[in-house]
Design a protein around this motif. Sequence first.
Motif, PDB file in Angstrom:
ATOM      1  N   LYS A 141       0.853  -1.183   0.000  1.00 15.57           N
ATOM      2  CA  LYS A 141       0.000   0.000   0.000  1.00 15.57           C
ATOM      3  C   LYS A 141       0.892   1.236   0.000  1.00 15.57           C
ATOM      4  O   LYS A 141       1.976   1.220   0.583  1.00 15.57           O
ATOM      5  CB  LYS A 141      -0.901   0.011   1.235  1.00 15.57           C
ATOM      6  CG  LYS A 141      -1.890  -1.147   1.297  1.00 15.57           C
ATOM      7  CD  LYS A 141      -2.676  -1.107   2.595  1.00 15.57           C
ATOM      8  CE  LYS A 141      -3.615  -2.308   2.701  1.00 15.57           C
ATOM      9  NZ  LYS A 141      -4.342  -2.326   4.003  1.00 15.57           N
ATOM     10  N   PRO A 142       0.442   2.317  -0.646  1.00 10.80           N
ATOM     11  CA  PRO A 142       1.256   3.552  -0.625  1.00 10.80           C
ATOM     12  C   PRO A 142       1.435   4.055   0.798  1.00 10.80           C
ATOM     13  O   PRO A 142       0.542   3.855   1.630  1.00 10.80           O
ATOM     14  CB  PRO A 142       0.411   4.531  -1.459  1.00 10.80           C
ATOM     15  CG  PRO A 142      -0.554   3.682  -2.233  1.00 10.80           C
ATOM     16  CD  PRO A 142      -0.799   2.466  -1.401  1.00 10.80           C
ATOM     17  N   PRO A 143       2.569   4.684   1.111  1.00 11.64           N
ATOM     18  CA  PRO A 143       3.704   4.913   0.198  1.00 11.64           C
ATOM     19  C   PRO A 143       4.620   3.687   0.122  1.00 11.64           C
ATOM     20  O   PRO A 143       4.756   2.947   1.087  1.00 11.64           O
ATOM     21  CB  PRO A 143       4.424   6.084   0.863  1.00 11.64           C
ATOM     22  CG  PRO A 143       4.145   5.894   2.333  1.00 11.64           C
ATOM     23  CD  PRO A 143       2.755   5.336   2.417  1.00 11.64           C
ATOM     24  N   ALA A 144       5.220   3.510  -1.043  1.00 10.43           N
ATOM     25  CA  ALA A 144       6.162   2.404  -1.228  1.00 10.43           C
ATOM     26  C   ALA A 144       7.528   2.783  -0.666  1.00 10.43           C
ATOM     27  O   ALA A 144       7.870   3.966  -0.593  1.00 10.43           O
ATOM     28  CB  ALA A 144       6.289   2.084  -2.713  1.00 10.43           C
ATOM     29  N   PRO A 145       8.317   1.795  -0.272  1.00 12.82           N
ATOM     30  CA  PRO A 145       9.658   2.091   0.238  1.00 12.82           C
ATOM     31  C   PRO A 145      10.613   2.536  -0.868  1.00 12.82           C
ATOM     32  O   PRO A 145      10.431   2.191  -2.029  1.00 12.82           O
ATOM     33  CB  PRO A 145      10.109   0.761   0.841  1.00 12.82           C
ATOM     34  CG  PRO A 145       9.323  -0.282   0.123  1.00 12.82           C
ATOM     35  CD  PRO A 145       8.004   0.349  -0.207  1.00 12.82           C
TER      36      PRO A 145
END
Length: 301
Positions: A270-274
Amino acid sequence: MKHKITPLLTTNIPDLTLCNRGKVRDIYEINNTLLIVATDRISAFDVILPSGIPYKGQVLTGLSEFWFNYTSRIIENHLITTHIEQMGNPVISRHKDILAGRAMLVKKVKVIPVECVVRGYLAGSGWKEYQKTHSICGIKLPAGLKESDPLPEPIFTPSTKATIGHDENITFSKVTDMIGKNLAEELKEKSMKLYLLARDYALDRGIIICDTKFEWGITEKNTTILIDEALTPDSSRFWPQDGYVPGKPQHSYDKQFIRDYLESVHWDKKPPAPTLPPEIIQKTSEKYLNAYKALTGQNLL
Protein backbone atom coordinates in the motif's frame (compact mmCIF):
# COMPACT_ATOMS: atom_id res chain seq x y z
CA MET A 1 26.82 0.36 -16.57
CA LYS A 2 28.80 2.87 -18.56
CA HIS A 3 27.74 6.04 -16.81
CA LYS A 4 25.12 7.18 -14.38
CA ILE A 5 22.23 9.49 -15.14
CA THR A 6 19.50 10.95 -12.99
CA PRO A 7 16.23 9.09 -13.66
CA LEU A 8 13.44 11.17 -15.22
CA LEU A 9 10.45 10.84 -12.89
CA THR A 10 8.06 13.32 -14.48
CA THR A 11 7.69 15.63 -17.45
CA ASN A 12 6.03 19.01 -17.78
CA ILE A 13 6.10 20.35 -21.31
CA PRO A 14 4.66 23.88 -21.68
CA ASP A 15 2.36 24.40 -24.69
CA LEU A 16 1.41 20.69 -24.80
CA THR A 17 -1.81 19.43 -23.21
CA LEU A 18 -1.17 16.74 -20.62
CA CYS A 19 -4.17 14.41 -20.78
CA ASN A 20 -2.96 11.61 -18.53
CA ARG A 21 -0.12 10.83 -16.14
CA GLY A 22 -0.04 7.06 -15.70
CA LYS A 23 2.11 4.79 -13.59
CA VAL A 24 5.00 5.15 -16.03
CA ARG A 25 3.92 7.30 -18.97
CA ASP A 26 3.01 10.96 -19.37
CA ILE A 27 0.59 11.35 -22.29
CA TYR A 28 0.11 14.60 -24.19
CA GLU A 29 -2.67 15.29 -26.68
CA ILE A 30 -1.68 16.87 -30.00
CA ASN A 31 -4.67 17.27 -32.35
CA ASN A 32 -5.73 13.75 -33.36
CA THR A 33 -2.55 12.12 -32.05
CA LEU A 34 -0.97 11.40 -28.68
CA LEU A 35 2.61 11.89 -27.55
CA ILE A 36 3.45 9.08 -25.14
CA VAL A 37 6.52 9.82 -23.01
CA ALA A 38 7.98 6.89 -21.05
CA THR A 39 9.53 8.19 -17.84
CA ASP A 40 11.86 6.22 -15.57
CA ARG A 41 9.11 5.69 -13.00
CA ILE A 42 8.51 2.11 -11.96
CA SER A 43 5.46 0.58 -10.31
CA ALA A 44 5.10 -2.67 -8.41
CA PHE A 45 1.88 -4.19 -7.14
CA ASP A 46 0.16 -1.23 -8.86
CA VAL A 47 1.93 1.34 -6.66
CA ILE A 48 4.38 3.88 -8.12
CA LEU A 49 7.71 3.63 -6.32
CA PRO A 50 9.58 6.77 -5.21
CA SER A 51 12.77 5.54 -6.93
CA GLY A 52 13.29 5.77 -10.67
CA ILE A 53 15.27 3.30 -12.82
CA PRO A 54 17.90 4.90 -15.10
CA TYR A 55 17.33 4.28 -18.84
CA LYS A 56 14.03 2.49 -18.21
CA GLY A 57 11.99 4.90 -20.32
CA GLN A 58 14.35 4.53 -23.27
CA VAL A 59 14.25 0.73 -22.99
CA LEU A 60 10.44 0.68 -22.93
CA THR A 61 10.20 3.01 -25.92
CA GLY A 62 12.95 1.29 -27.90
CA LEU A 63 11.61 -2.21 -27.32
CA SER A 64 8.04 -1.15 -28.07
CA GLU A 65 9.20 0.40 -31.34
CA PHE A 66 11.10 -2.78 -32.17
CA TRP A 67 8.10 -5.04 -31.51
CA PHE A 68 5.59 -2.73 -33.20
CA ASN A 69 7.74 -2.84 -36.33
CA TYR A 70 8.38 -6.59 -36.10
CA THR A 71 4.72 -7.54 -35.58
CA SER A 72 3.20 -5.00 -37.99
CA ARG A 73 3.23 -7.65 -40.73
CA ILE A 74 0.44 -9.49 -38.90
CA ILE A 75 -1.20 -6.89 -36.61
CA GLU A 76 -1.73 -3.14 -37.11
CA ASN A 77 -0.58 -0.87 -34.26
CA HIS A 78 -0.78 2.77 -33.19
CA LEU A 79 2.85 3.82 -33.71
CA ILE A 80 3.48 6.76 -36.03
CA THR A 81 7.12 7.55 -35.17
CA THR A 82 9.66 7.76 -32.35
CA HIS A 83 11.87 10.20 -34.27
CA ILE A 84 11.55 13.75 -32.92
CA GLU A 85 12.39 15.33 -36.29
CA GLN A 86 9.57 13.36 -37.98
CA MET A 87 6.93 14.53 -35.50
CA GLY A 88 6.76 17.95 -37.16
CA ASN A 89 6.04 19.86 -33.97
CA PRO A 90 8.26 22.79 -32.88
CA VAL A 91 7.32 22.37 -29.20
CA ILE A 92 8.49 18.76 -29.25
CA SER A 93 11.66 19.79 -31.05
CA ARG A 94 12.44 22.39 -28.38
CA HIS A 95 12.32 19.67 -25.73
CA LYS A 96 14.33 17.12 -27.70
CA ASP A 97 16.87 16.78 -24.88
CA ILE A 98 14.16 15.33 -22.63
CA LEU A 99 12.04 13.51 -25.21
CA ALA A 100 14.61 11.87 -27.50
CA GLY A 101 14.57 8.11 -27.11
CA ARG A 102 11.59 8.03 -24.77
CA ALA A 103 8.70 9.53 -26.80
CA MET A 104 6.30 7.92 -29.28
CA LEU A 105 3.83 9.79 -31.47
CA VAL A 106 0.82 7.52 -31.87
CA LYS A 107 -2.69 7.41 -33.30
CA LYS A 108 -5.47 8.37 -30.93
CA VAL A 109 -8.01 5.57 -30.52
CA LYS A 110 -10.84 4.43 -28.27
CA VAL A 111 -9.17 2.23 -25.63
CA ILE A 112 -10.74 -1.17 -24.93
CA PRO A 113 -10.88 -1.59 -21.11
CA VAL A 114 -9.35 -5.08 -20.96
CA GLU A 115 -5.79 -6.19 -20.21
CA CYS A 116 -5.11 -9.03 -22.65
CA VAL A 117 -2.68 -11.37 -20.89
CA VAL A 118 -1.24 -14.43 -22.61
CA ARG A 119 0.59 -17.00 -20.50
CA GLY A 120 2.93 -19.68 -21.80
CA TYR A 121 4.36 -20.68 -18.43
CA LEU A 122 3.09 -20.98 -14.87
CA ALA A 123 4.26 -18.00 -12.79
CA GLY A 124 3.14 -14.98 -10.81
CA SER A 125 -0.55 -14.61 -10.01
CA GLY A 126 -1.27 -17.51 -12.36
CA TRP A 127 0.87 -19.83 -10.23
CA LYS A 128 -0.85 -18.63 -7.06
CA GLU A 129 -4.29 -19.21 -8.57
CA TYR A 130 -3.30 -22.62 -9.93
CA GLN A 131 -2.17 -23.78 -6.48
CA LYS A 132 -5.64 -23.04 -5.13
CA THR A 133 -7.86 -24.15 -8.01
CA HIS A 134 -5.79 -25.98 -10.67
CA SER A 135 -7.08 -23.30 -13.03
CA ILE A 136 -6.35 -19.74 -14.19
CA CYS A 137 -9.17 -17.35 -15.06
CA GLY A 138 -11.56 -20.29 -15.23
CA ILE A 139 -9.30 -22.33 -17.55
CA LYS A 140 -8.72 -25.79 -16.09
CA LEU A 141 -5.11 -27.01 -16.16
CA PRO A 142 -3.59 -30.46 -15.55
CA ALA A 143 -2.75 -31.43 -11.99
CA GLY A 144 0.87 -31.76 -10.93
CA LEU A 145 2.34 -28.71 -12.67
CA LYS A 146 5.27 -27.03 -10.96
CA GLU A 147 6.09 -23.34 -10.68
CA SER A 148 7.60 -22.04 -13.96
CA ASP A 149 6.46 -25.13 -15.90
CA PRO A 150 5.48 -24.58 -19.53
CA LEU A 151 1.72 -24.84 -19.98
CA PRO A 152 0.38 -27.52 -22.35
CA GLU A 153 -0.38 -24.61 -24.69
CA PRO A 154 -0.50 -20.83 -24.18
CA ILE A 155 -3.67 -19.53 -22.58
CA PHE A 156 -5.54 -16.22 -22.74
CA THR A 157 -6.10 -14.91 -19.21
CA PRO A 158 -7.57 -11.40 -19.31
CA SER A 159 -7.80 -8.92 -16.47
CA THR A 160 -9.56 -5.68 -15.74
CA LYS A 161 -7.78 -2.46 -16.71
CA ALA A 162 -7.69 -0.56 -13.43
CA THR A 163 -6.91 3.17 -13.53
CA ILE A 164 -6.20 3.01 -9.80
CA GLY A 165 -5.62 0.02 -7.54
CA HIS A 166 -5.07 -3.54 -8.70
CA ASP A 167 -5.95 -5.18 -12.01
CA GLU A 168 -8.11 -8.25 -11.41
CA ASN A 169 -8.03 -11.54 -13.32
CA ILE A 170 -11.36 -12.26 -15.03
CA THR A 171 -12.85 -15.08 -17.09
CA PHE A 172 -13.28 -14.92 -20.85
CA SER A 173 -17.05 -14.96 -20.37
CA LYS A 174 -16.72 -11.80 -18.27
CA VAL A 175 -14.83 -10.14 -21.14
CA THR A 176 -17.65 -11.19 -23.47
CA ASP A 177 -20.17 -9.58 -21.13
CA MET A 178 -18.10 -6.37 -21.03
CA ILE A 179 -17.33 -5.82 -24.72
CA GLY A 180 -19.37 -8.34 -26.71
CA LYS A 181 -18.58 -11.80 -28.09
CA ASN A 182 -17.14 -10.78 -31.46
CA LEU A 183 -14.70 -8.23 -30.07
CA ALA A 184 -13.70 -10.56 -27.21
CA GLU A 185 -12.93 -13.34 -29.70
CA GLU A 186 -10.95 -10.91 -31.86
CA LEU A 187 -8.82 -9.75 -28.92
CA LYS A 188 -8.12 -13.33 -27.88
CA GLU A 189 -7.16 -14.41 -31.41
CA LYS A 190 -4.91 -11.40 -32.04
CA SER A 191 -3.26 -11.57 -28.61
CA MET A 192 -2.46 -15.27 -29.01
CA LYS A 193 -1.11 -14.69 -32.53
CA LEU A 194 1.19 -11.92 -31.28
CA TYR A 195 2.45 -13.96 -28.34
CA LEU A 196 3.31 -16.96 -30.52
CA LEU A 197 5.22 -14.82 -33.04
CA ALA A 198 7.16 -13.03 -30.29
CA ARG A 199 7.76 -16.22 -28.28
CA ASP A 200 9.43 -17.95 -31.21
CA TYR A 201 11.54 -14.90 -32.09
CA ALA A 202 12.70 -14.49 -28.48
CA LEU A 203 13.52 -18.19 -28.04
CA ASP A 204 15.91 -17.95 -30.98
CA ARG A 205 17.71 -15.25 -28.97
CA GLY A 206 17.83 -17.15 -25.70
CA ILE A 207 14.83 -15.46 -24.06
CA ILE A 208 11.73 -17.22 -22.74
CA ILE A 209 8.63 -15.00 -22.77
CA CYS A 210 6.80 -16.46 -19.80
CA ASP A 211 3.79 -14.21 -20.21
CA THR A 212 2.89 -10.81 -21.58
CA LYS A 213 0.13 -8.22 -21.63
CA PHE A 214 -1.36 -6.49 -24.65
CA GLU A 215 -3.71 -3.51 -24.86
CA TRP A 216 -5.99 -2.71 -27.76
CA GLY A 217 -7.90 0.24 -29.18
CA ILE A 218 -10.49 0.90 -31.86
CA THR A 219 -9.82 3.45 -34.61
CA GLU A 220 -12.33 5.81 -36.21
CA LYS A 221 -12.59 3.27 -39.04
CA ASN A 222 -13.62 0.63 -36.46
CA THR A 223 -10.34 -1.30 -36.79
CA THR A 224 -8.87 -2.99 -33.71
CA ILE A 225 -5.17 -2.13 -33.33
CA LEU A 226 -2.39 -2.81 -30.82
CA ILE A 227 -1.68 0.17 -28.53
CA ASP A 228 0.26 1.25 -25.43
CA GLU A 229 3.53 -0.73 -25.21
CA ALA A 230 4.49 -4.11 -26.58
CA LEU A 231 6.54 -6.93 -25.05
CA THR A 232 8.65 -4.84 -22.68
CA PRO A 233 10.09 -5.80 -19.27
CA ASP A 234 7.17 -3.87 -17.74
CA SER A 235 4.48 -5.81 -19.56
CA SER A 236 6.16 -9.22 -19.77
CA ARG A 237 8.21 -11.75 -17.85
CA PHE A 238 11.46 -12.43 -19.71
CA TRP A 239 13.54 -15.38 -18.54
CA PRO A 240 17.03 -16.29 -19.80
CA GLN A 241 16.76 -19.70 -21.46
CA ASP A 242 20.23 -20.49 -20.15
CA GLY A 243 19.66 -21.60 -16.58
CA TYR A 244 15.90 -22.15 -16.88
CA VAL A 245 14.87 -24.85 -14.38
CA PRO A 246 11.15 -25.42 -13.62
CA GLY A 247 10.02 -25.94 -10.03
CA LYS A 248 11.12 -22.57 -8.68
CA PRO A 249 11.11 -18.85 -9.57
CA GLN A 250 13.39 -17.95 -12.48
CA HIS A 251 16.01 -15.29 -12.95
CA SER A 252 14.41 -12.59 -15.04
CA TYR A 253 15.12 -9.53 -17.16
CA ASP A 254 11.98 -7.80 -15.94
CA LYS A 255 10.66 -6.02 -12.87
CA GLN A 256 9.98 -9.29 -11.05
CA PHE A 257 13.38 -8.56 -9.46
CA ILE A 258 11.83 -5.44 -7.87
CA ARG A 259 8.74 -7.36 -6.76
CA ASP A 260 10.92 -10.01 -5.13
CA TYR A 261 12.89 -7.36 -3.24
CA LEU A 262 9.71 -5.67 -2.00
CA GLU A 263 8.32 -9.03 -0.87
CA SER A 264 11.55 -9.63 1.07
CA VAL A 265 11.13 -6.42 3.09
CA HIS A 266 7.51 -7.32 3.92
CA TRP A 267 6.01 -4.14 2.49
CA ASP A 268 2.21 -4.20 2.79
CA LYS A 269 1.81 -3.20 -0.89
CA LYS A 270 0.00 0.00 0.00
CA PRO A 271 1.26 3.55 -0.63
CA PRO A 272 3.70 4.91 0.20
CA ALA A 273 6.16 2.40 -1.23
CA PRO A 274 9.66 2.09 0.24
CA THR A 275 12.68 3.69 -1.40
CA LEU A 276 14.82 1.19 -3.30
CA PRO A 277 18.47 0.71 -2.29
CA PRO A 278 21.05 1.91 -4.87
CA GLU A 279 22.18 -1.65 -5.66
CA ILE A 280 18.59 -2.73 -6.45
CA ILE A 281 18.13 0.31 -8.70
CA GLN A 282 21.38 -0.39 -10.57
CA LYS A 283 20.68 -4.09 -10.97
CA THR A 284 17.19 -3.40 -12.29
CA SER A 285 18.54 -0.88 -14.79
CA GLU A 286 21.07 -3.44 -15.99
CA LYS A 287 18.31 -6.04 -16.43
CA TYR A 288 16.27 -3.68 -18.60
CA LEU A 289 19.31 -2.80 -20.72
CA ASN A 290 20.25 -6.48 -21.05
CA ALA A 291 16.70 -7.36 -22.18
CA TYR A 292 16.92 -4.68 -24.86
CA LYS A 293 20.25 -5.99 -26.13
CA ALA A 294 19.21 -9.64 -26.06
CA LEU A 295 16.03 -9.02 -28.04
CA THR A 296 17.17 -6.36 -30.51
CA GLY A 297 20.84 -7.30 -30.88
CA GLN A 298 21.76 -3.65 -30.25
CA ASN A 299 23.22 -1.77 -27.29
CA LEU A 300 20.94 1.05 -26.15
CA LEU A 301 23.82 3.12 -24.74
